[in-house]
Design a protein around this motif. Structure first.
Motif, PDB file in Angstrom:
ATOM      1  N   MET A   1       0.830  -1.196   0.000  1.00 27.42           N
ATOM      2  CA  MET A   1       0.000   0.000   0.000  1.00 27.42           C
ATOM      3  C   MET A   1       0.872   1.257   0.000  1.00 27.42           C
ATOM      4  N   ILE A   2       0.442   2.263  -0.741  1.00 24.05           N
ATOM      5  CA  ILE A   2       1.088   3.582  -0.704  1.00 24.05           C
ATOM      6  C   ILE A   2       0.245   4.450   0.223  1.00 24.05           C
ATOM      7  N   TYR A   3       0.852   4.920   1.299  1.00 23.24           N
ATOM      8  CA  TYR A   3       0.101   5.678   2.304  1.00 23.24           C
ATOM      9  C   TYR A   3       0.317   7.176   2.103  1.00 23.24           C
ATOM     10  N   LEU A   4      -0.751   7.880   1.683  1.00 23.50           N
ATOM     11  CA  LEU A   4      -0.697   9.328   1.468  1.00 23.50           C
ATOM     12  C   LEU A   4      -1.847  10.005   2.218  1.00 23.50           C
ATOM     13  N   ASP A   5      -1.946   9.706   3.506  1.00 26.45           N
ATOM     14  CA  ASP A   5      -3.025  10.263   4.324  1.00 26.45           C
ATOM     15  C   ASP A   5      -2.465  10.770   5.652  1.00 26.45           C
ATOM     16  N   TYR A   6      -1.348  11.472   5.586  1.00 22.90           N
ATOM     17  CA  TYR A   6      -0.627  11.904   6.782  1.00 22.90           C
ATOM     18  C   TYR A   6      -1.396  12.917   7.639  1.00 22.90           C
ATOM     19  N   GLN A   7      -2.386  13.610   7.073  1.00 20.69           N
ATOM     20  CA  GLN A   7      -3.171  14.523   7.892  1.00 20.69           C
ATOM     21  C   GLN A   7      -4.160  13.755   8.757  1.00 20.69           C
ATOM     22  N   ALA A   8      -4.564  12.565   8.329  1.00 16.41           N
ATOM     23  CA  ALA A   8      -5.475  11.738   9.121  1.00 16.41           C
ATOM     24  C   ALA A   8      -4.725  11.096  10.287  1.00 16.41           C
ATOM     25  N   THR A   9      -3.588  10.510   9.991  1.00  9.19           N
ATOM     26  CA  THR A   9      -2.703   9.949  11.008  1.00  9.19           C
ATOM     27  C   THR A   9      -1.378   9.626  10.345  1.00  9.19           C
ATOM     28  N   THR A  10      -0.363   9.414  11.158  1.00  7.10           N
ATOM     29  CA  THR A  10       0.968   9.099  10.630  1.00  7.10           C
ATOM     30  C   THR A  10       1.413   7.720  11.101  1.00  7.10           C
ATOM     31  N   PRO A  11       2.292   7.065  10.339  1.00  3.49           N
ATOM     32  CA  PRO A  11       2.828   5.782  10.800  1.00  3.49           C
ATOM     33  C   PRO A  11       3.589   5.959  12.115  1.00  3.49           C
ATOM     34  N   VAL A  12       3.447   5.004  13.009  1.00  5.17           N
ATOM     35  CA  VAL A  12       4.179   5.071  14.280  1.00  5.17           C
ATOM     36  C   VAL A  12       5.670   4.833  14.011  1.00  5.17           C
ATOM     37  N   ALA A  13       6.501   5.735  14.530  1.00  4.42           N
ATOM     38  CA  ALA A  13       7.946   5.588  14.349  1.00  4.42           C
ATOM     39  C   ALA A  13       8.439   4.331  15.062  1.00  4.42           C
ATOM     40  N   PRO A  14       9.359   3.587  14.466  1.00  2.84           N
ATOM     41  CA  PRO A  14       9.893   2.385  15.132  1.00  2.84           C
ATOM     42  C   PRO A  14      10.460   2.702  16.515  1.00  2.84           C
ATOM     43  N   GLU A  15      11.114   3.850  16.658  1.00  6.76           N
ATOM     44  CA  GLU A  15      11.678   4.233  17.953  1.00  6.76           C
ATOM     45  C   GLU A  15      10.589   4.414  19.005  1.00  6.76           C
ATOM     46  N   VAL A  16       9.427   4.893  18.561  1.00  2.00           N
ATOM     47  CA  VAL A  16       8.301   5.092  19.472  1.00  2.00           C
ATOM     48  C   VAL A  16       7.766   3.749  19.950  1.00  2.00           C
ATOM     49  N   ALA A  17       7.569   2.835  19.013  1.00  2.00           N
ATOM     50  CA  ALA A  17       7.056   1.509  19.375  1.00  2.00           C
ATOM     51  C   ALA A  17       8.007   0.805  20.342  1.00  2.00           C
ATOM     52  N   ASP A  18       9.302   0.914  20.080  1.00  4.46           N
ATOM     53  CA  ASP A  18      10.291   0.271  20.957  1.00  4.46           C
ATOM     54  C   ASP A  18      10.264   0.886  22.358  1.00  4.46           C
ATOM     55  N   ALA A  19      10.135   2.197  22.434  1.00 10.01           N
ATOM     56  CA  ALA A  19      10.131   2.871  23.735  1.00 10.01           C
ATOM     57  C   ALA A  19       8.879   2.560  24.539  1.00 10.01           C
ATOM     58  N   MET A  20       7.757   2.347  23.858  1.00  7.98           N
ATOM     59  CA  MET A  20       6.497   2.083  24.543  1.00  7.98           C
ATOM     60  C   MET A  20       6.397   0.663  25.087  1.00  7.98           C
ATOM     61  N   ARG A  21       7.051  -0.276  24.412  1.00  7.81           N
ATOM     62  CA  ARG A  21       6.831  -1.698  24.719  1.00  7.81           C
ATOM     63  C   ARG A  21       7.067  -2.068  26.191  1.00  7.81           C
ATOM     64  N   PRO A  22       8.169  -1.626  26.826  1.00  5.04           N
ATOM     65  CA  PRO A  22       8.366  -2.000  28.236  1.00  5.04           C
ATOM     66  C   PRO A  22       7.258  -1.473  29.148  1.00  5.04           C
ATOM     67  N   TRP A  23       6.677  -0.322  28.795  1.00  5.29           N
ATOM     68  CA  TRP A  23       5.654   0.271  29.643  1.00  5.29           C
ATOM     69  C   TRP A  23       4.294  -0.386  29.436  1.00  5.29           C
ATOM     70  N   ILE A  24       4.174  -1.159  28.373  1.00  7.23           N
ATOM     71  CA  ILE A  24       2.971  -1.962  28.157  1.00  7.23           C
ATOM     72  C   ILE A  24       3.114  -3.323  28.835  1.00  7.23           C
ATOM     73  N   GLU A  25       4.351  -3.837  28.875  1.00 12.33           N
ATOM     74  CA  GLU A  25       4.587  -5.184  29.374  1.00 12.33           C
ATOM     75  C   GLU A  25       4.991  -5.169  30.858  1.00 12.33           C
ATOM     76  N   GLU A  26       6.274  -5.138  31.167  1.00 13.47           N
ATOM     77  CA  GLU A  26       6.670  -5.323  32.561  1.00 13.47           C
ATOM     78  C   GLU A  26       6.527  -4.063  33.426  1.00 13.47           C
ATOM     79  N   LYS A  27       6.576  -2.870  32.825  1.00 13.21           N
ATOM     80  CA  LYS A  27       6.500  -1.628  33.616  1.00 13.21           C
ATOM     81  C   LYS A  27       5.067  -1.094  33.614  1.00 13.21           C
TER      82      LYS A  27
END
Length: 371
Positions: A1-27
């Motif tokens: 898919m070609i995603y051209l709808d950045y005003q609706a929402t943006t793809p989650v940055a990989p760094e963001v997903a990595d930073a969030m994961r511990p706070w969803i799981e053990e923290k």
């Protein structure tokens, strides 16, 4: 898919997903708990608050996390008017987001006077018109920085100055501007959202100049500075913080990339397309174009592997023509012949060229102009 709808929402940055994961799981601790784990979560939230505040870049204020920018805008408007004494007017713009316009209509139904300022064919406010509508009865002036449908940039600093001259506060919906353009000094209140800057959905924030904090909208434990109640999500706050930090660090490179994509898209469009909104005062990651007579919804249906839109995602299912496009003078027919292409950090030049060429070809086939 070609995603051209950045005003609706943006793809989650990989760094963001990595930073969030511990706070969803053990923290998983409650950040409002006095335990060691709770204090650790609270510290992470405070770091995120600092990072989002720095990305906003305004001075002399503080930031409260909310469940969305929609909540932040509702809170700013309703809470400000609850505290206002002797002022009963709201001034806003015909092209604002529904989160502002619908809230203003709700307040109008409760006795407040509402003025919706018109815009020109370029989507921009006339400052003389703004000044003419301001008097000592105005409590708040609400104006969006970057329009979510057509990308035009309003003169926020000048509008804030005019509001302050009559003793009114200025609210800026900075959702589409954060991380993309500079948020100018002047607003007393500014709403932002994480998922428009490659962060998670479900979290926004309200920046408030010191001394003008609105009355609480949500009551309970008063977890956010005694101004907003509800248990904060460390994962969402951390995700917002990392997204904001990335936006600050990558602002110049993101800007240069968007400029390259804008030029590529423009060079591929045939002369039959018209760009909606100002050509000079706009964010180039938003390309809203019209070919009169084309059925834009049909093009979307035909190009199922390209994500783009007719306008605001919030109103896409209503069947009504865009209020923004109508405000700049388009007929209902031309509004339905307009599409919005949004691109940014993770969009490639090849994707833009491919999508634009296919959109143009689909429109030409409709108009019987296929090569």
């Amino acid at each position: 898919m070609i995603y051209l709808d950045y005003q609706a929402t943006t793809p989650v940055a990989p760094e963001v997903a990595d930073a969030m994961r511990p706070w969803i799981e053990e923290k998983f601790a409650n950040p409002h708990s006095p335990s060691r784990w709770g204090r650790e979560a609270a510290a992470a939230i405070e770091m995120a608050r600092k990072e989002v505040s720095e990305a906003i870049g305004l001075t002399g204020g503080r930031l409260a996390f909310t469940g969305s920018a929609t909540e932040a805008l509702n809170w700013a408007l309703k809470g400000t008017l609850e505290k206002t004494k002797g002022r009963n007017r709201i001034v806003t713009v015909a092209t604002e987001h529904a989160a502002v316009l619908d809230t203003c209509e709700w307040l109008k139904g409760r006795g407040f006077d509402l003025t919706r300022l018109p815009v020109g064919a370029d989507g921009l406010l006339n400052l003389e018109n703004v000044k003419a509508e301001l008097d000592d009865r105005v409590a708040i002036v609400a104006v969006m920085l970057v329009n979510n449908e057509i990308g035009v940039i309003q003169p926020i600093a000048e509008i804030a100055e005019l509001a302050h001259e009559v003793g009114a506060l200025m609210l800026c919906d900075a959702v589409q501007g954060l991380g993309r353009v500079e948020i100018p000094e002047g607003p007393d209140l500014a709403a932002v959202s994480a998922h428009k800057i490659h962060g998670p959905k479900g979290i926004g924030a309200l920046w408030m100049r010191d001394g003008v904090e609105p009355a609480p909208l949500i009551h309970g434990g008063g977890q956010e500075m005694g101004l907003r109640s509800g248990t904060l999500s460390p994962a969402l706050c951390v995700g917002f913080g990392v997204a904001a930090k990335l936006a600050t660090e990558r602002r110049q490179s993101d800007h240069e990339h968007v400029e390259e994509l804008w030029i590529a898209a423009g060079s591929s469009l045939m002369t039959d397309w018209i760009i909606n909104g100002s050509m000079t005062q706009r964010y180039h990651g938003n390309l809203n174009i019209c070919w009169p007579g084309v059925d834009a919804a049909r093009i979307i249906a035909e190009l199922r592997d390209v994500a783009f839109s007719l306008g605001s995602a919030c109103a896409s299912g209503s069947g009504r023509p865009s209020h923004v496009l109508r405000a700049i003078g388009l007929s209902d027919r031309d509004a339905r012949s307009s599409i919005r292409l949004g691109f940014g950090r993770y969009t490639s030049k090849e994707e833009v060229l491919d999508a634009v060429n296919r959109i143009d070809a689909a429109a030409r086939t409709q108009r019987g102009l296929a090569a």
